[in-house]
Design an enzyme around this catalytic site. Structure first.
Site, PDB file in Angstrom:
ATOM      1  CE1 TYR A 200      -3.655   2.597   0.589  1.00 40.91           C
ATOM      2  CE2 TYR A 200      -2.207   3.415   2.332  1.00 40.91           C
ATOM      3  CZ  TYR A 200      -3.316   3.578   1.505  1.00 40.91           C
ATOM      4  OH  TYR A 200      -4.061   4.730   1.594  1.00 40.91           O
ATOM      5  CE  LYS A 204      -3.047   5.315  -1.549  1.00 44.02           C
ATOM      6  NZ  LYS A 204      -4.141   5.935  -2.315  1.00 44.02           N
TER       7      LYS A 204
END
Length: 328
Positions: A200, A204
């Site tokens: 994750y 990003k």
């Protein structure tokens, strides 16, 4: 340690609702992942501020309908809102959504908010699934949205926005290197290279690199479109729904002390969607330009090389699957 101190300080910052009715009234707004969390609260704000058209881009039309009913009830605006299906785990779904978007007469902002935090390895259209949803499909949608945003700027003499919701967690993991052989995204999609506990955060980081490169390639002075990215902070949402129990408990405990509500976090989305041209290509946080809070290794010459490589490999990987991107 400095990151933790800055994080806590940021979490306790009181966030303004930067947008005014004058900035939103009459506009058309698209919010992905708007059936829950930050996206839903952002959509509520836009409805209250007078958006003329509000498109909830969601994977499940049933959940989208439920979210729209909530918006109508809580804002008193039963005259606005529609649900469009968008599955970011499918490039074909992104293209179909983009075709509908291109047919609109006016679009004031596309807010790419949808994202997932996965712990199990899986593939979607040949990419590791969270890499696909958070990065590849999100950036394909961003690129496909540009023509209608540019046309809206020219036709209506407005300044449309393309907003990608990132996160400050992008700065706590090692990113890709220009020394990687072959395509970075293809390499990251292999099981061996998919460290899901950091995936994750990495997606990003890739978002921030790609948004900055896209903004460089499409300057606001030429397109009339402001392109930016933002950090909403740690918010109480269902982002951790796929996490294991220990992860949920840990994040829940941290959130109990420093977490923002989804409504508070959504104010950063609204801010980015109306911010001035000086935010083009910038990283925003706490409803401010926080470019200086990005680590030097993302902003220096080496970071610029990685940024360019990330973008080029994204374009190549999409082209290999029949989705060409033509930006000079």
């Amino acid at each position: 340690m400095p990151f933790i101190v800055d994080f806590v300080r940021s979490q306790y910052t009181r966030l303004p609702l930067a947008a005014t009715p004058a900035a939103v009234e009459g506009g058309t707004y698209v919010v992905t992942g708007s059936n829950t969390g930050l996206g839903l609260e952002c959509a509520k704000h836009l409805a209250r501020l007078g958006a003329a058209r509000l498109i909830l881009a969601v994977r499940s039309s049933q959940r989208g309908d439920a979210a729209l009913a909530t918006i109508h009830e809580e804002t008193g605006r039963s005259d606005v809102g529609e649900v469009w299906e968008l599955d970011l785990a499918s490039l074909a779904s992104v293209e179909a959504f983009a075709a509908r978007l291109a047919a609109l007469d006016r679009v004031d902002a596309v807010i790419a908010n949808a994202g997932v935090s996965l712990v199990e390895y899986a593939l979607a259209d040949g990419f590791e699934e969270s890499l696909m949803i958070n990065f590849v499909a999100t950036m394909l949608l961003a690129v496909r949205a540009l023509p209608v945003l540019r046309a809206s700027a020219e036709k209506f003499k407005i300044q449309p926005h393309l907003v990608v919701v990132a996160s400050s967690v992008a700065f706590i993991v090692d990113g890709p290197s220009v020394d990687v052989d072959g395509n970075i995204l293809e390499a990251l999609s292999t099981r061996d290279a998919s460290v899901m506990s950091q995936r994750y955060q990495l997606t990003k980081q890739l978002q921030i690199y790609a948004v900055r490169e896209l903004a460089r390639l499409v300057p606001v002075a030429e397109s009339g479109v402001v392109i930016n990215t933002l950090n909403p902070g740690m918010c109480s949402t269902d982002l951790q729904r796929h996490s294991r129990l220990a992860g949920k408990l840990a994040m829940g405990l941290v959130g109990l002390f420093v977490g923002r509500t989804a409504e508070e976090g959504s104010r950063t989305l609204v801010h980015a969607a109306v911010a001035g041209p000086e935010t083009h290509g910038k990283y925003l946080s706490d409803c401010e330009d926080k470019e200086h809070e990005m680590p030097a290794w993302m902003r220096d010459e080496s970071g610029s090389r990685v940024q360019k490589r990330v973008w080029e490999d994204l374009v190549k990987a999409l082209k290999a699957r029949g989705h060409s991107i033509d930006i000079p």
